[in-house]
Scaffold this motif. Structure first.
Motif, PDB file in Angstrom:
ATOM      1  N   UNK A  55       2.536 -17.898  -0.371  1.00  0.00           N
ATOM      2  CA  UNK A  55       2.635 -17.352  -2.082  1.00  0.00           C
ATOM      3  C   UNK A  55       3.979 -16.436  -2.751  1.00  0.00           C
ATOM      4  N   UNK A  56       4.131 -16.425  -3.551  1.00  0.00           N
ATOM      5  CA  UNK A  56       4.773 -15.070  -4.589  1.00  0.00           C
ATOM      6  C   UNK A  56       4.883 -13.682  -3.718  1.00  0.00           C
ATOM      7  N   UNK A  57       3.165 -14.036  -3.495  1.00  0.00           N
ATOM      8  CA  UNK A  57       3.090 -12.403  -3.061  1.00  0.00           C
ATOM      9  C   UNK A  57       2.649 -12.600  -1.628  1.00  0.00           C
ATOM     10  N   UNK A  58       3.642 -12.943  -0.845  1.00  0.00           N
ATOM     11  CA  UNK A  58       3.558 -13.168   0.809  1.00  0.00           C
ATOM     12  C   UNK A  58       3.665 -11.710   1.429  1.00  0.00           C
ATOM     13  N   UNK A  59       4.626 -11.328   1.113  1.00  0.00           N
ATOM     14  CA  UNK A  59       5.836  -9.990   1.491  1.00  0.00           C
ATOM     15  C   UNK A  59       4.807  -8.691   1.036  1.00  0.00           C
ATOM     16  N   UNK A  60       4.078  -9.058   0.037  1.00  0.00           N
ATOM     17  CA  UNK A  60       3.603  -7.682  -0.875  1.00  0.00           C
ATOM     18  C   UNK A  60       2.808  -6.736  -0.287  1.00  0.00           C
ATOM     19  N   UNK A  61       2.435  -5.875  -0.969  1.00  0.00           N
ATOM     20  CA  UNK A  61       1.876  -4.906   0.139  1.00  0.00           C
ATOM     21  C   UNK A  61       0.769  -4.432  -0.912  1.00  0.00           C
ATOM     22  N   UNK A  62      -0.499  -4.435  -0.490  1.00  0.00           N
ATOM     23  CA  UNK A  62      -1.765  -3.892  -1.424  1.00  0.00           C
ATOM     24  C   UNK A  62      -2.405  -2.610  -1.728  1.00  0.00           C
ATOM     25  N   UNK A  63      -1.414  -1.889  -2.766  1.00  0.00           N
ATOM     26  CA  UNK A  63      -2.174  -0.303  -3.265  1.00  0.00           C
ATOM     27  C   UNK A  63      -3.393  -0.921  -3.540  1.00  0.00           C
ATOM     28  N   UNK A  64      -4.841  -0.329  -3.122  1.00  0.00           N
ATOM     29  CA  UNK A  64      -5.967   0.010  -3.691  1.00  0.00           C
ATOM     30  C   UNK A  64      -6.265   1.744  -4.231  1.00  0.00           C
ATOM     31  N   UNK A  65      -6.641   1.661  -5.918  1.00  0.00           N
ATOM     32  CA  UNK A  65      -6.484   2.608  -6.059  1.00  0.00           C
ATOM     33  C   UNK A  65      -8.536   2.481  -6.463  1.00  0.00           C
ATOM     34  N   UNK A  66      -8.640   3.396  -5.990  1.00  0.00           N
ATOM     35  CA  UNK A  66     -10.755   3.421  -6.363  1.00  0.00           C
ATOM     36  C   UNK A  66     -10.611   4.287  -7.961  1.00  0.00           C
ATOM     37  N   UNK A  67     -11.366   3.970  -8.452  1.00  0.00           N
ATOM     38  CA  UNK A  67     -11.644   4.087  -9.671  1.00  0.00           C
ATOM     39  C   UNK A  67     -13.151   5.109  -9.540  1.00  0.00           C
ATOM     40  N   UNK A  68     -13.091   6.351 -10.117  1.00  0.00           N
ATOM     41  CA  UNK A  68     -15.024   6.777  -9.496  1.00  0.00           C
ATOM     42  C   UNK A  68     -15.925   5.433 -10.477  1.00  0.00           C
ATOM     43  N   UNK A  69     -17.613   5.793  -9.818  1.00  0.00           N
ATOM     44  CA  UNK A  69     -18.238   5.376 -10.917  1.00  0.00           C
ATOM     45  C   UNK A  69     -18.548   6.516 -12.020  1.00  0.00           C
TER      46      UNK A  69
END
Ligand SMILES: [Zn+2]
Length: 113
Positions: A55-69
């Motif tokens: 896909x277009x995201x084949x080389x993408x890095x996933x950055x996960x940001x946690x949203x507080x409850x």
């Protein structure tokens, strides 16, 4: 593992954005995951890695940001932090807490080329 279908939703959103905004390569995906969303960030990263190939995201890095409850306590009439969806109010110990934030998952930003 419901993260797989969520990862597919994210990829579909990226694909649609790539058509609309005419980019061919995604460098970074910033994904916000609420602490009360029942989405496991590690599973999400694993699933996204598994389906991004080709896909277009084949080389993408996933950055996960946690949203507080966040919850609203009816007894204190105030916003309180919540670590899980069924916890009591950290201020008064009551259970009249309505969840007001931290249940969502969304793509916050894409860095593209
Ligand atoms: Zn309270």
């Amino acid at each position: 593992m419901h993260e797989m279908s969520l990862a597919e939703d994210v990829l579909q959103l990226i694909n649609e954005a790539s058509v609309k905004d005419q980019f061919t390569k995604v460098v970074t995906v910033w994904l916000e995951i609420g602490q009360l969303s029942s989405v496991e960030p590690q599973s999400m990263a694993f699933c996204f890695d598994a389906i991004k190939r080709g896909s277009v995201a084949a080389g993408a890095r996933l950055e996960i940001l946690a949203l507080p409850g966040v919850g609203w306590c009816e007894d204190c009439a105030t916003s309180v932090p919540m670590s899980d969806a069924f916890c009591e109010c950290p201020q008064c110990g009551g259970y009249q807490v309505r969840i007001t934030g931290g249940t969502e998952m969304r793509v916050k930003e894409l860095e593209v080329e």
